[in-house]
Scaffold this motif. Structure first.
Motif, PDB file in Angstrom:
ATOM      1  N   ALA A 138       0.843  -1.210   0.000  1.00  0.00           N
ATOM      2  CA  ALA A 138       0.000   0.000   0.000  1.00  0.00           C
ATOM      3  C   ALA A 138       0.871   1.249   0.000  1.00  0.00           C
ATOM      4  CB  ALA A 138      -0.927  -0.008   1.212  1.00  0.00           C
ATOM      5  N   PHE A 139       1.978   1.229   0.756  1.00  0.00           N
ATOM      6  CA  PHE A 139       2.896   2.375   0.761  1.00  0.00           C
ATOM      7  C   PHE A 139       3.445   2.627  -0.648  1.00  0.00           C
ATOM      8  CE2 PHE A 139       4.134   1.267   5.403  1.00  0.00           C
ATOM      9  CZ  PHE A 139       3.010   1.924   5.881  1.00  0.00           C
ATOM     10  N   LEU A 140       3.824   1.555  -1.333  1.00  0.00           N
ATOM     11  CA  LEU A 140       4.349   1.688  -2.695  1.00  0.00           C
ATOM     12  C   LEU A 140       3.288   2.241  -3.642  1.00  0.00           C
ATOM     13  CD1 LEU A 140       6.402  -1.620  -2.996  1.00  0.00           C
ATOM     14  CD2 LEU A 140       7.334   0.701  -2.900  1.00  0.00           C
ATOM     15  N   ASP A 141       2.064   1.762  -3.507  1.00  0.00           N
ATOM     16  CA  ASP A 141       0.980   2.235  -4.379  1.00  0.00           C
ATOM     17  C   ASP A 141       0.721   3.724  -4.180  1.00  0.00           C
ATOM     18  OD1 ASP A 141       0.599  -0.242  -5.518  1.00  0.00           O
ATOM     19  OD2 ASP A 141      -1.029  -0.829  -4.161  1.00  0.00           O
ATOM     20  N   ILE A 142       0.795   4.172  -2.935  1.00  0.00           N
ATOM     21  CA  ILE A 142       0.584   5.598  -2.648  1.00  0.00           C
ATOM     22  C   ILE A 142       1.685   6.429  -3.305  1.00  0.00           C
ATOM     23  CG2 ILE A 142       0.575   7.331  -0.808  1.00  0.00           C
ATOM     24  CD1 ILE A 142      -0.710   5.141   1.001  1.00  0.00           C
ATOM     25  N   GLY A 143       2.921   5.976  -3.211  1.00  0.00           N
ATOM     26  CA  GLY A 143       4.024   6.689  -3.850  1.00  0.00           C
ATOM     27  C   GLY A 143       3.911   6.694  -5.357  1.00  0.00           C
ATOM     28  N   ARG A 144       3.514   5.553  -5.927  1.00  0.00           N
ATOM     29  CA  ARG A 144       3.354   5.475  -7.387  1.00  0.00           C
ATOM     30  C   ARG A 144       2.258   6.419  -7.870  1.00  0.00           C
ATOM     31  NH1 ARG A 144       3.246  -0.928  -6.644  1.00  0.00           N
ATOM     32  NH2 ARG A 144       5.493  -1.373  -6.671  1.00  0.00           N
ATOM     33  N   LYS A 145       1.177   6.501  -7.093  1.00  0.00           N
ATOM     34  CA  LYS A 145       0.090   7.415  -7.460  1.00  0.00           C
ATOM     35  C   LYS A 145       0.585   8.860  -7.460  1.00  0.00           C
ATOM     36  CE  LYS A 145      -4.164   8.891  -8.099  1.00  0.00           C
ATOM     37  NZ  LYS A 145      -4.825   8.764  -9.415  1.00  0.00           N
ATOM     38  N   LEU A 146       1.392   9.213  -6.479  1.00  0.00           N
ATOM     39  CA  LEU A 146       1.957  10.562  -6.420  1.00  0.00           C
ATOM     40  C   LEU A 146       2.760  10.878  -7.673  1.00  0.00           C
ATOM     41  CD1 LEU A 146       2.852  13.178  -4.814  1.00  0.00           C
ATOM     42  CD2 LEU A 146       4.790  11.808  -4.005  1.00  0.00           C
ATOM     43  N   MET A 147       3.589   9.932  -8.105  1.00  0.00           N
ATOM     44  CA  MET A 147       4.518  10.185  -9.200  1.00  0.00           C
ATOM     45  C   MET A 147       3.879  10.005 -10.580  1.00  0.00           C
ATOM     46  SD  MET A 147       7.054  11.289  -7.584  1.00  0.00           S
ATOM     47  CE  MET A 147       8.021  11.576  -9.080  1.00  0.00           C
ATOM     48  N   GLU A 148       2.574   9.789 -10.643  1.00  0.00           N
ATOM     49  CA  GLU A 148       1.882   9.740 -11.938  1.00  0.00           C
ATOM     50  C   GLU A 148       1.800  11.123 -12.568  1.00  0.00           C
ATOM     51  OE1 GLU A 148      -1.910   7.956 -11.376  1.00  0.00           O
ATOM     52  OE2 GLU A 148      -1.129   5.915 -11.129  1.00  0.00           O
ATOM     53  N   SER A 149       1.869  12.169 -11.764  1.00  0.00           N
ATOM     54  CA  SER A 149       1.783  13.546 -12.273  1.00  0.00           C
ATOM     55  C   SER A 149       3.130  13.980 -12.825  1.00  0.00           C
ATOM     56  CB  SER A 149       1.363  14.503 -11.155  1.00  0.00           C
ATOM     57  OG  SER A 149       0.095  14.153 -10.631  1.00  0.00           O
ATOM     58  N   ASP A 150       3.099  14.847 -13.850  1.00  0.00           N
ATOM     59  CA  ASP A 150       4.347  15.415 -14.347  1.00  0.00           C
ATOM     60  C   ASP A 150       4.678  16.676 -13.550  1.00  0.00           C
ATOM     61  OD1 ASP A 150       2.782  17.533 -15.361  1.00  0.00           O
ATOM     62  OD2 ASP A 150       2.603  16.584 -17.328  1.00  0.00           O
ATOM     63  N   SER A 151       5.801  17.311 -13.860  1.00  0.00           N
ATOM     64  CA  SER A 151       6.257  18.454 -13.075  1.00  0.00           C
ATOM     65  C   SER A 151       5.274  19.625 -13.121  1.00  0.00           C
ATOM     66  CB  SER A 151       7.638  18.906 -13.554  1.00  0.00           C
ATOM     67  OG  SER A 151       7.603  19.245 -14.934  1.00  0.00           O
ATOM     68  N   GLY A 152       4.642  19.832 -14.268  1.00  0.00           N
ATOM     69  CA  GLY A 152       3.658  20.906 -14.372  1.00  0.00           C
ATOM     70  C   GLY A 152       2.460  20.670 -13.477  1.00  0.00           C
ATOM     71  N   GLN A 153       1.991  19.424 -13.427  1.00  0.00           N
ATOM     72  CA  GLN A 153       0.871  19.082 -12.553  1.00  0.00           C
ATOM     73  C   GLN A 153       1.268  19.180 -11.092  1.00  0.00           C
ATOM     74  OE1 GLN A 153       0.268  15.216 -14.423  1.00  0.00           O
ATOM     75  NE2 GLN A 153      -1.732  15.852 -15.198  1.00  0.00           N
ATOM     76  N   MET A 154       2.510  18.766 -10.789  1.00  0.00           N
ATOM     77  CA  MET A 154       2.994  18.895  -9.407  1.00  0.00           C
ATOM     78  C   MET A 154       2.946  20.350  -8.959  1.00  0.00           C
ATOM     79  SD  MET A 154       3.996  15.853  -8.252  1.00  0.00           S
ATOM     80  CE  MET A 154       4.698  14.268  -8.764  1.00  0.00           C
ATOM     81  N   PHE A 155       3.377  21.254  -9.826  1.00  0.00           N
ATOM     82  CA  PHE A 155       3.387  22.679  -9.499  1.00  0.00           C
ATOM     83  C   PHE A 155       1.969  23.203  -9.287  1.00  0.00           C
ATOM     84  CE2 PHE A 155       3.151  27.098 -11.116  1.00  0.00           C
ATOM     85  CZ  PHE A 155       3.888  27.723 -10.122  1.00  0.00           C
ATOM     86  N   ALA A 156       1.076  22.877 -10.221  1.00  0.00           N
ATOM     87  CA  ALA A 156      -0.301  23.371 -10.128  1.00  0.00           C
ATOM     88  C   ALA A 156      -1.008  22.827  -8.888  1.00  0.00           C
ATOM     89  CB  ALA A 156      -1.073  22.984 -11.392  1.00  0.00           C
ATOM     90  N   LYS A 157      -0.839  21.539  -8.627  1.00  0.00           N
ATOM     91  CA  LYS A 157      -1.460  20.946  -7.441  1.00  0.00           C
ATOM     92  C   LYS A 157      -0.820  21.494  -6.172  1.00  0.00           C
ATOM     93  CE  LYS A 157      -2.800  16.575  -9.662  1.00  0.00           C
ATOM     94  NZ  LYS A 157      -2.615  15.100  -9.659  1.00  0.00           N
ATOM     95  N   GLY A 158       0.464  21.823  -6.246  1.00  0.00           N
ATOM     96  CA  GLY A 158       1.152  22.403  -5.103  1.00  0.00           C
ATOM     97  C   GLY A 158       0.621  23.782  -4.746  1.00  0.00           C
TER      98      GLY A 158
END
Length: 296
Positions: free
Chosen positions: A162-182
């Protein structure tokens, strides 16, 4: 006649009138001043004190990944399991805020207001010191807790997965999405910090509500997300360069923009406008009073 007085509900005793005033929420200027004073105290703390508090906060943030992973593993196949697991995201924030530990995204509001109130070179230097020490302390704590959660025989296989799945879900976004969601995440944390002084008795519910929504929306947070990303790094599923370029730097920039440049600036401008209006009205009343006295 004072219109505000003529509009009062008739039949209230003096004690009841006092109760009405006591239960009024504080004005925005009061909330602003509470947070500004808190921020000024933080800016005066030594680097050593900030470091240890920030390190503790980074460790505490491991509770968010821990709670979400445990809930996901135990509720697998249950309808609404994801929404329930998102409540676990609040665990780290509750620990950090109630224990008064140093969290970087909180400081994008609290420590910024004193600088906005008095934008001197000294205040900017103090802000830079605080942000640097707290961010490094938070990341060091998340690095350590992620390593421990992966390498020590603490959790069962389902929880580790489950920990791995949570991390994988996080890294599905690209850098632009990371910025916007941030940006959204930084704004939500700043909103939470602003709400708490006005409703101190509901602090726990405010924290749970705001942070659970952050998890449901997959909004990126530099500290919690670092626990999840570091877990992937130590598991060999994420390269260090991707951690920094895809997740950390865009998310950090987004959190700062949302918490400081958007929420803090708007809140400060709102309060500043109210204060300036009140000062103008006070000066006008004083001028009228002086005019009457001179005529008399």
């Amino acid at each position: 006649m004072d219109k505000s007085k003529s509009a009062k509900t008739p039949g209230l005793t003096a004690n009841e009138q006092q109760e009405v005033h006591k239960n009024q929420p504080p004005r925005a200027a009061v909330v602003h001043e509470i947070i500004r004073v808190q921020g000024d105290k933080e800016l005066q703390r030594t680097a050593t004190a900030l470091w240890w508090s920030a390190l503790a906060a980074g460790l505490s943030m491991g509770l968010s990944l821990m709670a979400m992973g445990l809930l996901r593993a135990r509720l697998e196949g249950v309808e609404g399991a994801h929404a329930i697991a998102c409540i676990g995201y609040s665990a780290g924030f509750l620990a950090v805020i109630l224990a008064r530990q140093q969290l970087f995204t909180e400081n994008t509001l609290t420590a910024v207001l004193p600088v906005m109130n008095k934008p001197s070179p000294g205040n900017f230097a103090r802000l830079g010191k605080l942000w640097s020490v707290v961010l490094l302390g938070n990341l060091a704590g998340t690095l350590l807790v992620a390593y421990v959660m992966l390498h020590l025989p603490i959790f069962d296989a389902a929880t580790d997965a489950a920990f791995l799945d949570i991390g994988r879900k996080l890294m599905e976004s690209d850098s632009g999405q990371m910025f916007a969601k941030g940006i959204v995440s930084g704004w939500m944390i700043a909103t939470m910090v602003w709400m708490i002084p006005a409703q101190e008795q509901a602090k726990v519910w405010i924290i749970v509500m705001v942070t659970s929504l952050m998890a449901l929306g997959d909004f990126t947070h530099i500290v919690v997300g670092s626990v999840e990303a570091f877990y992937l790094v130590f598991a060999g599923e994420l390269a260090w360069v991707d951690y920094w370029l895809v997740f950390a730097m865009p998310t950090l920039a987004g959190n700062i923009v949302g918490g400081s440049f958007i929420f803090a600036l708007i809140s400060h401008a709102q309060v500043r406008s109210d204060v300036e209006l009140q000062e103008a009205q006070r000066e006008e009343r004083q001028a009228r009073l002086e005019s009457k006295e001179s005529q008399g």
